[in-house]
Design an enzyme around this catalytic site. Sequence first.
Site, short mmCIF file in Angstrom:
data_model
loop_
_atom_site.label_atom_id
_atom_site.label_comp_id
_atom_site.label_asym_id
_atom_site.label_seq_id
_atom_site.Cartn_x
_atom_site.Cartn_y
_atom_site.Cartn_z
N ALA A 144 0.85 -1.20 0.00
CA ALA A 144 0.00 0.00 0.00
C ALA A 144 0.89 1.26 0.00
CB ALA A 144 -0.92 -0.01 1.21
N LEU A 147 2.52 1.85 -3.30
CA LEU A 147 1.54 2.36 -4.26
C LEU A 147 1.29 3.85 -4.05
CD1 LEU A 147 -0.64 1.91 -6.44
CD2 LEU A 147 -2.19 1.18 -4.62
N TYR A 148 1.07 4.26 -2.81
CA TYR A 148 0.75 5.67 -2.56
C TYR A 148 1.94 6.57 -2.88
CZ TYR A 148 -3.35 3.73 -0.27
OH TYR A 148 -4.51 3.05 -0.01
N ARG A 149 3.13 6.11 -2.59
CA ARG A 149 4.31 6.93 -2.92
C ARG A 149 4.49 7.01 -4.43
NH1 ARG A 149 4.46 9.83 1.54
NH2 ARG A 149 5.81 9.05 3.18
N PHE A 153 1.81 10.61 -3.17
CA PHE A 153 1.17 11.05 -1.93
C PHE A 153 2.27 11.48 -0.96
CE2 PHE A 153 -2.52 8.95 -3.58
CZ PHE A 153 -3.61 9.48 -2.91
#
Length: 183
Positions: A144, A147-149, A153
Amino acid sequence: MRLVAWQAADLLRHLDAAISVYGQAMGYPQDLLETRKGYVAAHAHRPDFRAVATLGEGDELLGFGYGYLSAPGQWWHDQVAGALRREQRRWWLTDCFELVELHVRPDAQGHGLGARQLAALLTGPRQRTVVLSTPEADETRSRAWRLYRRFFFSDVLRHFYFPGDDRPFAVLGRQLPLSDLPS
Ligand SMILES: CC(C)(COP(=O)(O)OP(=O)(O)OC[C@H]1O[C@@H](n2cnc3c(N)ncnc32)[C@H](O)[C@@H]1OP(=O)(O)O)[C@@H](O)C(=O)NCCC(=O)NCCS
């Protein structure tokens, strides 16, 4: 496999399957999932609700995600708002899409489905920012977090404790639209 947009009614119709994917993805026990079901059903009626799902052969649910306009009076919004300084609050939360859930069944993870769901959810909201919370984890080991990086984000809050939960969370956010992502 196909990615589809879900209306609120679709989420409600597939609520049991969605909660099952959620439970498997997060490793949560059944009693917690029953409580969560009520929340998810209520979320479907919030303003600017957007949801997507990934269906496999035979249309079984492999993953889903949803979010809505983050607004004062919502429990999550008020917790995060209360922990931010005034300028941060103004920047992140005044015109904000909350990404509430994003999950892929464990046996379907690792093939880019989560990224496709995230890109689809974040293509279209009219809000200026998107904000989410996720359990603190090793950024390089957690799928997760990677993915966000990858979606750029940044940190809004770190090691934040929501009332009633003893796990530390990160609140992450980014500006919309997603025009800075590599295609
Ligand atoms: C977080 C989660 C939604 C991500 O979904 P996913 O499908 O597993 O993840 P991705 O879309 O990032 O793809 C995973 C990997 O497949 C790779 N991949 C393989 N084939 C791919 C393809 N065709 N296209 C894109 N990526 C591909 C990606 O590079 C990525 O690599 P990485 O994990 O080493 O960074 C999912 O892992 C999950 O449900 N986890 C548990 C619940 C959770 O933590 N949810 C978020 C809580 S806020």
